[in-house]
Enzyme design. Structure first.
Site, PDB file in Angstrom:
ATOM      1  CB  CYS A 407      -0.958  -0.014   1.180  1.00 11.71           C
ATOM      2  SG  CYS A 407      -2.612  -0.454   0.620  1.00 11.71           S
ATOM      3  CG  ASP A 480     -15.309  -7.569 -21.803  1.00  6.06           C
ATOM      4  OD1 ASP A 480     -15.185  -8.213 -22.863  1.00  6.06           O
ATOM      5  OD2 ASP A 480     -14.352  -7.268 -21.071  1.00  6.06           O
TER       6      ASP A 480
END
Ligand SMILES: Cc1cc2nc3c(=O)[nH]c(=O)nc-3n(C[C@H](O)[C@H](O)[C@H](O)COP(=O)(O)OP(=O)(O)OC[C@H]3O[C@@H](n4cnc5c(N)ncnc54)[C@H](O)[C@@H]3O)c2cc1C
Length: 749
Positions: A407, A480
């Site tokens: 992170c 998609d």
């Protein structure tokens, strides 16, 4: 193409004029650590003024006299932004661009040439043809040639302006129009005239003027010297003394002005509105803004607006930009007062003029041709350029190598919030918690009926321009959902931005997300959140959620016997961008492909479904055969493809024949056993080429196929085609196969 690494100074070059092409090359030959060059250009191919009269005369092909800025940018590692500048926000150090967000600069250089200005002659704007800037004249000349072919087309051609440009122009135009007529067996009853308010070639020696007077007379071109023009009227030029010169087509070389947007920049201008620069080429009141070429006036040493001075400004401009980055003192440029002019007679014959020196002959033309071609080779011969460039590129610096992962690789809160704050207000339909009130996650309203559709895509940038990349990546991700018969509603974005100072990261993120939003806003899809991280290469992924009515769902399986296979977009993006990365693709091919890739497939999906699509998919990473194979396996079917109907982007097949291929091709070829029939290597490369933002592939019942294609064409899907049909069903998963016949015909694409 995009390179990771720390960018500390952004030099933005506005306009791909004669001086800037040198700057690109100079920085590529001797890279400056931490400096990124960005070229913003309205045109992807820039003309070289020296060869232009030769193009007009028909002695050179257009391609020979143009520099392909896409290729030059690719080999020099320059970021290319294909856009038109419309202003500068000097307070924010940003260039304002038409139709997209502004881009930031640390140093700016302007070489945008001039704009036509015909207002100085009454009626010229309505009835005349502006010759300057040269870039737009070639199209106008092609149109004039076409009109001259008509039985009632123009026959009396006149040029206003007696400088070197005007004299060469009338001679060159005459040569080409007469040659056209001869070749086509038409009558050659043209007349030509040159009108000028003073003497022709006023800045040259009397011997040069006399030579050209003879050349004009010898070719039957009427010469009207010392005849100021009052007006251009339909069919005639009205002179100040009220006489007229009959003319059906009037080419005006005299009017040229500075781009009007210069006035709003607050930069110092000369009395005619051109950018006023000192000997260092810096504008007089902003040391971070340089200018060169026709758009600038050197206030201490003013010179005529000619390509030769724009060319010569290149080296001092590159040197001074570099010195400013290094905080070294800048050097002055004092252009020569006199220069050698080689002026052609519209044939392979030219006159050399410098001060009192004058000579002429066919050999002068050959000399000029040699000089011009040598100059062009410096920017067209990308292989020679690559061979001379230093290698390898500088390694990432120590700080870059030691950046944390996990992170800790997230983009800091400040650049993130700054980038987001500059985006337009978000779409909030069906969004309970989204980017307008950011939280740990988005909360969305589920559809009131039907089902949710979800998909995710992620890839590394294939173009240097983060805005265009963002727009295409978003378009790709929506495909998609369209292919399933759904409607996209919400999206989450994952962005990876090259490591760099916070301001550079913020700018890259802003450009990228602006591109994403440009696409999503058009489609009314809300961007509701995402994740951003630093990394080596600019990359973007989108997770899209949509909804689909139960009777709209389209799967890969479901093809019927006799179904026509319809493909909505050409193939070849993988090959073209592999070529572009190596500086091998022509600008026009890449530009056409990008225009198609930025278009939405929404309407195409609706039309296909409306014509009874039995199965549908979008053609993406596995290539046409990979995705068709999935449909055939799911349907237990065999297909026959007619290669002569398969649309392929211009240039892609030629590049495949040269051995250019996407790096994914080798893996895609694992599906080769699906194919039946003999095909060559280049054809395979196209059929298995991975597509970014590719077309939709659908099975349509044979009786509806013609109407479906017509509907798609009228919805501006110009390349749509029936590429084959389903031959047999019930062959089971293992029996799925594609029989191919014919060869590609790339014409018309
Ligand atoms: C018919 C004719 C013949 C000529 N023959 C000669 C000759 O033989 N020798 C000679 O020395 N000169 C000649 N000239 C003059 C010569 O063409 C110009 O002086 C020369 O082109 C100027 O170069 P430049 O670099 O300033 O600008 P340009 O060559 O005009 O380049 C400007 C570039 O900036 C881009 N651009 C423009 N506006 C924007 C914008 N807003 N945003 C982004 N990009 C932008 C354009 O696409 C273009 O690539 C001729 C001119 C004419 C009309």
């Amino acid at each position: 193409m995009m390179r990771a690494g720390q960018v500390r100074t952004d030099i933005v070059l506005l306009g791909g004029g004669h001086a800037h092409v040198h700057v690109l090359k100079a920085f590529a030959m001797k890279p400056e650590a931490g400096v990124r060059l960005t070229l913003v250009t309205r045109d992807l191919e820039t003309p070289y003024s020296g060869m232009l009269p030769g193009v007009i005369a028909g002695l050179y092909a257009e391609r020979e006299a143009h520099i392909d800025l896409l290729r030059l940018s690719a080999v020099t590692g320059t970021r290319l932004i294909h856009a038109e500048a419309i202003g500068i926000d000097r307070g924010q150090k940003r260039v304002l661009l038409a139709g997209r967000p502004p881009i930031a600069y640390d140093l700016l250089s302007i070489d945008v040439g001039i704009t036509p200005a015909l207002a100085h002659i009454e009626g010229a704007a309505e009835h005349g043809i502006a010759v300057k800037p040269i870039g737009s004249f070639l199209g106008k000349f092609a149109a004039l040639r076409a009109r001259c072919r008509m039985p009632d087309g123009p026959r009396r051609i006149a040029v206003i302006g007696g400088g070197a440009g005007g004299v060469e122009l009338i001679l060159s135009v005459r040569s080409h129009l007469l040659a056209d007529a001869r070749v086509e067996g038409r009558e050659t009853a043209f007349s030509f005239a040159l009108v000028t308010d003073g003497e022709i070639l006023a800045t040259h020696d009397p011997k040069v003027r006399d030579s050209f007077r003879r050349a004009l007379a010898h070719r039957g071109i009427e010469l009207h010297e010392r005849q100021p023009v009052q007006a251009v009227m339909p069919g005639a030029i009205l002179l100040k003394d009220e006489q007229t010169v009959k003319a059906d087509a009037v080419l005006v070389t005299t009017g040229a002005a500075a781009p009007p947007w210069f006035r709003s920049t607050g930069l110092a201008l000369d009395p005619d509105g051109f950018l006023a620069v000192g000997p260092s080429l810096q504008t007089l009141n902003d040391p971070d803004v340089f200018a060169a070429g026709d758009c600038a006036t050197l206030v201490e040493t003013p010179r005529e607006k000619a390509g030769v001075f724009a060319v010569r400004a290149g080296p001092p401009l590159a040197r001074n930009l570099r010195r400013l980055v290094r905080s070294e003192p800048l050097g002055p440029w004092r252009p020569q007062r006199r220069h050698l002019a080689l002026i052609s007679t519209g044939e392979r014959y030219a006159v050399a003029s410098r001060g009192a020196f004058k000579t002429e002959g066919a050999w002068v033309w050959r000399w000029k041709d040699w000089i011009d071609r040598r100059w062009m080779r410096m920017y067209q011969d990308t292989n020679a350029m690559l061979a001379r460039m230093p290698k390898p590129r500088p390694a990432p610096d120590a700080e870059e190598q030691m950046r944390c992962g996990g992170c800790a690789a997230k983009i800091g809160p400040l650049p993130l919030s700054q980038a987001l704050s500059k985006l337009p207000p978000p779409i909030v339909d069906g969004v309970l918690v989204g980017l307008e009130t950011p939280d740990d996650a988005a909360i969305l309203q589920p559809p009131t009926s039907g089902y949710l559709v979800q998909t995710v895509d992620f890839f590394r940038a294939f173009v240097d321009d983060p805005f265009v990349f963002g727009e295409i990546a978003a378009n790709h991700a929506l495909n998609d959902v369209f292919a399933m018969g759904g409607v996209p509603r919400h999206a989450l974005a994952t962005a990876v931005i090259p490591i760099g100072p916070a301001a550079k990261v913020e700018e890259a993120l802003f450009q990228l997300l602006s591109g994403v939003r440009a696409c999503l806003d058009r489609e009314h899809v809300a961007l509701v959140g995402g994740h951003s991280s630093e990394g080596m290469d600019l990359s973007l992924g989108l997770s899209v959620t949509g909804e689909v009515a139960s009777d709209h769902i389209l799967r890969k399986g479901g093809l019927g016997v006799g179904d026509a296979l319809i493909l909505t977009r050409p193939l070849g993006t993988g090959i073209l961008f592999a070529a572009a990365m190596r500086g091998l693709a022509a600008a026009a091919s890449v530009d056409d492909a990008l225009a198609e890739m930025r278009r939405s497939n929404r309407q195409a999906a609706e039309i296909l479904r409306g014509h009874g699509a039995t199965a549908m998919t979008d053609v993406s990473g596995f290539g046409l055969i990979g995705h068709l194979g999935e449909m055939l396996t799911a349907s237990g079917a065999e297909a026959e493809l007619d290669l002569s109907s398969v649309p392929v982007y211009a240039g892609a097949l030629a590049k495949a024949r040269d051995g250019v291929a996407s790096t994914l091709l080798a893996e895609n070829l694992a599906q080769l056993p699906l194919l039946r029939g003999e095909i060559d290597t280049a054809t395979k490369a196209v059929l298995f080429d991975p597509q970014t933002s590719g077309g939709l592939l659908a099975g349509i019942p044979a009786e509806a196929a013609g109407e479906c294609v017509a509907a798609l064409r009228s919805a501006r899907h110009a390349h749509v085609a029936i590429i084959g049909r389903i031959g047999k069903l019930g062959v089971g998963k293992a029996g799925a196969s594609v029989r191919v016949g014919g060869t590609f015909s790339t014409s018309g694409v």
